[in-house]
Scaffold this motif. Structure first.
Motif, PDB file in Angstrom:
ATOM      1  N   MET A   1       7.979   3.530  -3.307  1.00  0.00           N
ATOM      2  CA  MET A   1       7.176   2.508  -4.078  1.00  0.00           C
ATOM      3  C   MET A   1       5.898   3.196  -4.023  1.00  0.00           C
ATOM      4  SD  MET A   1       6.259  -1.422  -2.687  1.00  0.00           S
ATOM      5  CE  MET A   1       7.719  -2.055  -3.293  1.00  0.00           C
ATOM      6  N   ALA A   2       5.274   2.750  -4.975  1.00  0.00           N
ATOM      7  CA  ALA A   2       3.843   3.645  -5.162  1.00  0.00           C
ATOM      8  C   ALA A   2       2.896   2.407  -4.798  1.00  0.00           C
ATOM      9  CB  ALA A   2       3.370   3.676  -6.852  1.00  0.00           C
ATOM     10  N   LEU A   3       1.706   3.043  -4.258  1.00  0.00           N
ATOM     11  CA  LEU A   3       0.576   2.235  -3.409  1.00  0.00           C
ATOM     12  C   LEU A   3       0.190   0.956  -4.409  1.00  0.00           C
ATOM     13  CD1 LEU A   3      -1.167   1.889  -1.171  1.00  0.00           C
ATOM     14  CD2 LEU A   3      -2.873   3.122  -2.226  1.00  0.00           C
ATOM     15  N   HIS A   4       0.078   1.235  -5.711  1.00  0.00           N
ATOM     16  CA  HIS A   4      -0.429   0.089  -6.391  1.00  0.00           C
ATOM     17  C   HIS A   4       0.643  -0.892  -6.838  1.00  0.00           C
ATOM     18  CE1 HIS A   4       1.276   3.097  -9.616  1.00  0.00           C
ATOM     19  NE2 HIS A   4       1.640   2.067  -9.973  1.00  0.00           N
ATOM     20  N   ASP A   5       1.837  -0.694  -6.250  1.00  0.00           N
ATOM     21  CA  ASP A   5       3.072  -1.842  -6.433  1.00  0.00           C
ATOM     22  C   ASP A   5       2.933  -2.685  -5.128  1.00  0.00           C
ATOM     23  OD1 ASP A   5       3.886  -0.702  -9.133  1.00  0.00           O
ATOM     24  OD2 ASP A   5       5.214   0.478  -8.249  1.00  0.00           O
ATOM     25  N   GLN A   6       2.152  -2.224  -4.056  1.00  0.00           N
ATOM     26  CA  GLN A   6       2.373  -3.114  -2.830  1.00  0.00           C
ATOM     27  C   GLN A   6       1.358  -4.296  -2.818  1.00  0.00           C
ATOM     28  OE1 GLN A   6       2.296   0.991  -0.634  1.00  0.00           O
ATOM     29  NE2 GLN A   6       2.835  -0.493   1.031  1.00  0.00           N
ATOM     30  N   PRO A   7       1.852  -5.514  -2.440  1.00  0.00           N
ATOM     31  CA  PRO A   7       0.819  -6.511  -2.515  1.00  0.00           C
ATOM     32  C   PRO A   7       0.008  -6.357  -1.262  1.00  0.00           C
ATOM     33  CG  PRO A   7       2.621  -7.252  -1.756  1.00  0.00           C
ATOM     34  CD  PRO A   7       2.947  -5.904  -2.063  1.00  0.00           C
ATOM     35  N   ALA A   8      -1.431  -6.874  -1.445  1.00  0.00           N
ATOM     36  CA  ALA A   8      -2.359  -6.788  -0.389  1.00  0.00           C
ATOM     37  C   ALA A   8      -3.136  -8.211  -0.381  1.00  0.00           C
ATOM     38  CB  ALA A   8      -3.158  -5.564  -0.420  1.00  0.00           C
ATOM     39  N   TYR A   9      -4.054  -8.299   0.607  1.00  0.00           N
ATOM     40  CA  TYR A   9      -4.996  -9.532   0.766  1.00  0.00           C
ATOM     41  C   TYR A   9      -6.218  -9.019   1.089  1.00  0.00           C
ATOM     42  CZ  TYR A   9      -1.582 -13.056   0.448  1.00  0.00           C
ATOM     43  OH  TYR A   9      -0.317 -13.998   0.342  1.00  0.00           O
ATOM     44  N   ILE A  10      -7.407  -9.255   0.662  1.00  0.00           N
ATOM     45  CA  ILE A  10      -8.750  -9.139   1.356  1.00  0.00           C
ATOM     46  C   ILE A  10      -9.245 -10.696   1.846  1.00  0.00           C
ATOM     47  CG2 ILE A  10     -11.053  -8.573   1.235  1.00  0.00           C
ATOM     48  CD1 ILE A  10     -10.255  -6.701  -1.299  1.00  0.00           C
ATOM     49  N   ILE A  11      -9.329 -10.677   3.093  1.00  0.00           N
ATOM     50  CA  ILE A  11      -9.529 -11.873   3.752  1.00  0.00           C
ATOM     51  C   ILE A  11     -10.861 -11.854   4.427  1.00  0.00           C
ATOM     52  CG2 ILE A  11      -8.762 -13.788   5.476  1.00  0.00           C
ATOM     53  CD1 ILE A  11      -5.930 -12.614   5.062  1.00  0.00           C
ATOM     54  N   LYS A  12     -11.589 -13.081   4.276  1.00  0.00           N
ATOM     55  CA  LYS A  12     -12.909 -13.124   5.149  1.00  0.00           C
ATOM     56  C   LYS A  12     -12.802 -14.416   5.729  1.00  0.00           C
ATOM     57  CE  LYS A  12     -17.865 -14.086   4.766  1.00  0.00           C
ATOM     58  NZ  LYS A  12     -19.007 -14.536   3.881  1.00  0.00           N
TER      59      LYS A  12
END
Length: 102
Positions: A1-12
């Motif tokens: 899986m390519a990095l850009h296919d992985q879901p992510a969050y930025i949380i504050k």
């Protein structure tokens, strides 16, 4: 899986005054226990030690969904929400690139 296919969050998250250390401890322990993240960064603001920034990259959509529906996520969410001075900000993202700096 390519990095850009992985879901992510930025949380504050902003802890109530004096509860920043506890917030950082819980958030860090949660990331280490979940096993659903490929990588994460937890950062503390220089000008406000009660503010936490977290970027979490999940291994896959399935890993993200599995964590979000887990008892661990429910437990951490309840504990963390009790420490916060305001609602958290969470933005869903997908990493574009990541590489070590030479």
């Amino acid at each position: 899986m390519a990095l850009h296919d992985q879901p992510a969050y930025i949380i504050k998250m902003r802890a109530k005054p004096g509860l920043g250390d506890k917030l950082f401890e819980l958030a860090t322990a949660g990331m280490q226990k979940s096993g659903s993240s490929d990588r994460f960064i937890i950062a503390r603001e220089d000008d406000d030690p009660d503010v936490l920034w977290n970027m979490e990259v999940f291994k896959s959509e399935e890993a993200k969904a599995g964590y979000e529906g887990s008892p661990l996520a429910d437990e951490l969410r309840d504990e963390i929400i009790g420490l916060l001075a305001e609602p958290p900000m969470r933005v869903a993202v997908h990493p574009y690139s990541a590489a070590p700096v030479a």
